[in-house]
Every structure is written in C-alpha cells, then in structure tokens.
Write an enzyme that holds these catalytic residues in place. Structure first.
Site, PDB file in Angstrom:
ATOM      1  N   GLY A  11       0.832  -1.209   0.000  1.00 25.84           N
ATOM      2  CA  GLY A  11       0.000   0.000   0.000  1.00 25.84           C
ATOM      3  C   GLY A  11       0.861   1.251   0.000  1.00 25.84           C
ATOM      4  NE  ARG A  72      -2.444  -3.990  -0.598  1.00 24.85           N
ATOM      5  CZ  ARG A  72      -1.901  -3.453   0.499  1.00 24.85           C
ATOM      6  NH1 ARG A  72      -0.814  -3.961   1.026  1.00 24.85           N
ATOM      7  NH2 ARG A  72      -2.466  -2.416   1.072  1.00 24.85           N
ATOM      8  N   GLY A 102       6.179  -2.461   3.505  1.00 24.83           N
ATOM      9  CA  GLY A 102       5.670  -2.871   4.812  1.00 24.83           C
ATOM     10  C   GLY A 102       6.066  -4.306   5.129  1.00 24.83           C
ATOM     11  CG  ASP A 103       3.627  -6.611   7.715  1.00 27.52           C
ATOM     12  OD1 ASP A 103       3.111  -5.779   6.965  1.00 27.52           O
ATOM     13  OD2 ASP A 103       2.968  -7.445   8.359  1.00 27.52           O
ATOM     14  CB  THR A 125       3.126   0.724   7.144  1.00 24.78           C
ATOM     15  OG1 THR A 125       1.710   0.659   7.396  1.00 24.78           O
ATOM     16  CG2 THR A 125       3.858   0.548   8.469  1.00 24.78           C
ATOM     17  CG  ASP A 127      -1.159   0.163   8.945  1.00 26.81           C
ATOM     18  OD1 ASP A 127      -1.927   1.099   8.688  1.00 26.81           O
ATOM     19  OD2 ASP A 127      -1.177  -0.926   8.326  1.00 26.81           O
ATOM     20  CG  ASP A 129       1.847  -2.446  11.617  1.00 26.26           C
ATOM     21  OD1 ASP A 129       2.641  -2.046  10.730  1.00 26.26           O
ATOM     22  OD2 ASP A 129       0.822  -3.107  11.346  1.00 26.26           O
ATOM     23  NE  ARG A 162     -27.190  13.408  13.820  1.00 25.87           N
ATOM     24  CZ  ARG A 162     -27.337  13.898  12.601  1.00 25.87           C
ATOM     25  NH1 ARG A 162     -26.282  14.340  11.935  1.00 25.87           N
ATOM     26  NH2 ARG A 162     -28.511  13.927  12.026  1.00 25.87           N
ATOM     27  CG  MET A 169      -7.130   2.798   6.858  1.00 29.22           C
ATOM     28  SD  MET A 169      -6.129   3.039   5.373  1.00 29.22           S
ATOM     29  CE  MET A 169      -7.273   2.524   4.117  1.00 29.22           C
ATOM     30  N   GLY A 170      -5.182   0.996  10.082  1.00 31.23           N
ATOM     31  CA  GLY A 170      -4.180   0.477  11.021  1.00 31.23           C
ATOM     32  C   GLY A 170      -4.075  -1.030  11.003  1.00 31.23           C
ATOM     33  NE  ARG A 171      -1.882  -4.584   7.228  1.00 37.07           N
ATOM     34  CZ  ARG A 171      -0.948  -5.458   7.610  1.00 37.07           C
ATOM     35  NH1 ARG A 171      -1.309  -6.660   7.985  1.00 37.07           N
ATOM     36  NH2 ARG A 171       0.309  -5.132   7.596  1.00 37.07           N
ATOM     37  CD  GLU A 222      -8.083  -0.811   8.580  1.00 37.74           C
ATOM     38  OE1 GLU A 222      -8.858  -0.461   7.689  1.00 37.74           O
ATOM     39  OE2 GLU A 222      -6.864  -1.031   8.389  1.00 37.74           O
ATOM     40  NE  ARG A 265     -26.875  10.510  10.860  1.00 35.45           N
ATOM     41  CZ  ARG A 265     -28.037  10.354  11.473  1.00 35.45           C
ATOM     42  NH1 ARG A 265     -28.160   9.444  12.426  1.00 35.45           N
ATOM     43  NH2 ARG A 265     -29.069  11.100  11.148  1.00 35.45           N
ATOM     44  CB  ILE A 272      -9.172  10.451   2.969  1.00 35.94           C
ATOM     45  CG1 ILE A 272      -8.897  11.930   2.728  1.00 35.94           C
ATOM     46  CG2 ILE A 272      -9.538  10.204   4.412  1.00 35.94           C
ATOM     47  CD1 ILE A 272     -10.130  12.794   2.812  1.00 35.94           C
ATOM     48  NE  ARG A 274      -2.711   3.510   1.325  1.00 32.84           N
ATOM     49  CZ  ARG A 274      -3.186   2.338   0.896  1.00 32.84           C
ATOM     50  NH1 ARG A 274      -3.519   1.403   1.779  1.00 32.84           N
ATOM     51  NH2 ARG A 274      -3.317   2.080  -0.367  1.00 32.84           N
TER      52      ARG A 274
HETATM   53  O1  F6P Z   1      -1.229  -1.120   5.649  1.00 33.66           O
HETATM   54  C1  F6P Z   1      -1.684   0.121   5.230  1.00 33.66           C
HETATM   55  C2  F6P Z   1      -3.159   0.098   5.007  1.00 33.66           C
HETATM   56  O2  F6P Z   1      -3.585   1.400   4.654  1.00 33.66           O
HETATM   57  C3  F6P Z   1      -3.984  -0.432   6.183  1.00 33.66           C
HETATM   58  O3  F6P Z   1      -4.138   0.511   7.213  1.00 33.66           O
HETATM   59  C4  F6P Z   1      -5.255  -0.821   5.494  1.00 33.66           C
HETATM   60  O4  F6P Z   1      -5.968  -1.826   6.177  1.00 33.66           O
HETATM   61  C5  F6P Z   1      -4.763  -1.358   4.185  1.00 33.66           C
HETATM   62  O5  F6P Z   1      -3.497  -0.759   3.943  1.00 33.66           O
HETATM   63  C6  F6P Z   1      -5.682  -1.054   3.035  1.00 33.66           C
HETATM   64  O6  F6P Z   1      -5.170  -1.658   1.901  1.00 33.66           O
HETATM   65  P1  F6P Z   1      -5.703  -1.435   0.409  1.00 33.66           P
HETATM   66  O7  F6P Z   1      -5.120  -0.144  -0.072  1.00 33.66           O
HETATM   67  O8  F6P Z   1      -5.208  -2.608  -0.341  1.00 33.66           O
HETATM   68  O9  F6P Z   1      -7.193  -1.350   0.495  1.00 33.66           O
END
Ligand code: F6P
Length: 341
Positions: A11, A72, A102-103, A125, A127, A129, A162, A169-171, A222, A265, A272, A274
C-alpha cells in the site's frame, strides 16, 4: 561505481517519493547509478524499469503516492522468488536493491536476501506497526489527516447532539486510532490490542451525556473485533493474504445506539488517510531514511533494515522487521484512557 535498484511495494504511504528522492540524490552525488523498478515486485519480475537521475526526482518531495507505482504482487506468491527476478537484476546490472515496503514486502525482501540478493529494506506504512524501528514515515501524516477529520466531526456531532463513530486504518494494530483519539480528544478509543465491553463504552458515553455533554466521538481502529451480534460477513483477503478491513464502525455504532438510544452516525475515513502530501516531519524522516539507505548500499551492506532508534537512523538486521507486528504498548493506551469521560 555501483548500480542501486529501488522499488516501492504494498500500500502507498505519504513520503514514498521523499525516500526515492533521498536514495537517488545521495547515490548520484556519489557517482552511482539508480534504476527505478516500476509497480513493486511486478516490475522486478517483468523487467519494467526506468533510469532515475537527479532530474527525475526534482519536484517530488511533497507529492503523495509514488512515482514508481506500487502493487501487491509478491515474488514468491506470484513467481519463483529470486530466479524470477534474476533476469531483471542482471539485465540492469543491479548490485543492491533498496526495497521500500511494509511487513509483507520486507518478508519477501528477506527471502530474496536469503537466496543471495543484496537487499536493504526501508520500512513503510501509515500503520506504524513494523518491528525493529521506532517509527515509520507516513504515520504522522495519517494521524494528522484523521485528527483534522475528528475535529470537524466533533463540531457537527455537537450541533446535532450525536455520537459519531470514526473508523481509522491500522490493520491489526491501533497506532493510528490511539494517536488520533488522543490528539482529537476522543471520548473513547477502541483498538485491536485491547479487548472491550460495548456496555462499558455505552456507560462512559451515558455518564458523559448525563453531565451535560450531549455529543461524543468514538475512534475505532478498523481491526477491532465487532461487538457480539454485529459480526462482519464476507471478509475478503488481499494478494498477501491479509484481510481487507473496513466497516466495523457500523457494528460498533449500531450496538451503541441500541444500548444508549443516542442518535449515532459513522464516518469511515479510509484511503484519505494515505493520500496527499506528507507533513513536514514525515518529509524529513523519509529523506533521512532514503539517504541512509543509499549510504548503506554503497558501503556494501545487505540484509538490513534502515531503522529509527530514538532520534537516530541506524541499521538493524532485516529479520527484526519480520519478527512480528508491533503492538500499541499498554502504557500508551492506559494514558489515553484518562480522557474517556
Ligand atoms: O497497511 C496500510 C493500510 O492502509 C492499512 O491501514 C489498510 O488496512 C490497508 O493498507 C488497506 O489496503 P488497500 O489499499 O489494499 O485497500
């Protein structure tokens, strides 16, 4: 004179172009040549490359995305490892390959290193991580974008009395969520590393609203487990085998609304986080990593990760990066909990 190959895979992440610029500028200044490999591992498997000169990296420092493209694809999942990549490496005379990823990408790089390729990893990344480094570039930008969103969501939440559940994000890790929640003054933060009880979350919001604060912001990573009864169906995986995440906030919001009766909500921030230009500190970090990567390559180092330790850029064995995925420490989450009221 050495030939350095450089590729970006996985990514994308704000700051990739700043790293590429660092690698190229430093290598060229020292009389070396740089070959850009297009679209991540795909370009290495199919010999899609471009020469990179100092001129080709002018004007890209603040640009989001990556001038090299990314994918990927994986040389082991979609090819036979080094033997698939060797024709490209020898046709371009690449001595050392700098892999920005990334990893999943770094695991592939390590395997190529084990097969004999001279390889250097630069961790990437949003993330934050990756093991072996204190920090990844792009993370600060993602947190800034998400914090700006929370600031905006808070004013509309307040206007309408509300609850807004904001998904970031962050996997499988909660770095972006924890930092965004603290920076944005969230009233609760849910992260995958910390189990939660949805009734407890609801009670915190109820107490807050009973004290006259009629709106709340809940930041959700997420990768959290959905509340019981709100499981996500049809979860897909990407080409690295990672689950494609997104949408858990809907379950969290529905559960909270049912328990509290507060109008709720959802805002899923998604990609966005990234996109666009990296913040200044990410530009500096990415530039430092790129320059150091070029220096390590020219010193003949291999199987290393260009890492951040404290305020220093250092080299650590690539195997450190692939030893696991880095959790948000309990102390950080504990500190964040101070503000759940
Ligand atoms: O690892 C970076 C990341 O943005 C994660 O936070 C997210 O879950 C994933 O990549 C989304 O990947 P893609 O761009 O393939 O939807």
């Amino acid at each position: 004179m050495a030939v350095i190959g450089v590729l970006t895979a996985g990514g994308d992440c704000p700051g990739l172009n700043a790293v590429i610029r660092g690698v190229v500028s430093r290598s060229v200044a020292n009389g070396n040549t740089v070959v850009g490999v297009l679209n991540g591992w795909e370009g290495l498997m199919h010999d899609h490359t471009v020469p990179l000169t100092r001129d080709s990296v002018r004007g890209i420092l603040g640009r989001g995305g990556t001038i090299l493209g990314t994918s990927r694809m994986d040389p082991y999942l979609h090819g036979e490892g080094l033997s698939t990549c060797s024709p490209t490496l020898s046709r371009n005379g690449i001595d050392t390959l700098i892999v920005i990823g990334g990893d999943g990408t770094l695991r592939a790089a390590q395997r190529l290193g084990d097969e004999g390729l001279s390889v250097i990893g630069i961790p990437k990344t949003i993330d934050n991580d990756i093991c072996g480094t204190d920090m990844t570039f792009g993370f600060t930008t993602a947190v800034q974008i998400a914090t700006d969103a929370v600031d905006r969501l808070a004013t509309t939440a307040e206007a309408h009395n509300r609850v807004i559940v904001v998904e970031v994000m962050g996997r499988t890790k909660g770095w972006i969520a924890t930092h965004t929640g603290v920076a944005g003054g969230a009233d609760y933060i849910l992260i995958p590393e910390q189990p939660y009880d949805i009734n407890h979350v609801a009670n915190v919001l109820r107490k807050r609203h009973s004290q006259g604060h009629k709106y709340s912001i809940v930041v959700v990573a997420e990768g959290v487990t959905p509340p019981p009864g709100y499981e996500l169906d049809d979860v897909k995986t990407d080409t690295f085998g990672f689950e494609r995440l997104g949408g858990v906030a809907y379950g969290v919001a529905a559960a909270l609304e049912k328990i509290t009766n507060f109008e709720t909500r959802v805002s899923v921030l998604g990609h966005i986080q990234r996109g666009g230009t990296p913040v200044a500190s990410d530009r500096v970090l990415a530039s430092r990593l790129g320059v150091a990567g070029a220096d390590y390559a020219l010193e003949g180092m291999t199987d290393i990760l260009v890492a951040v330790k404290g305020t220093d850029i250092v080299s650590v064995p690539l195997s450190e990066a692939t030893s696991g995925i880095k959790d948000v420490p309990d102390e950080l989450y504990d500190m964040a909990q101070t503000f759940f009221d």
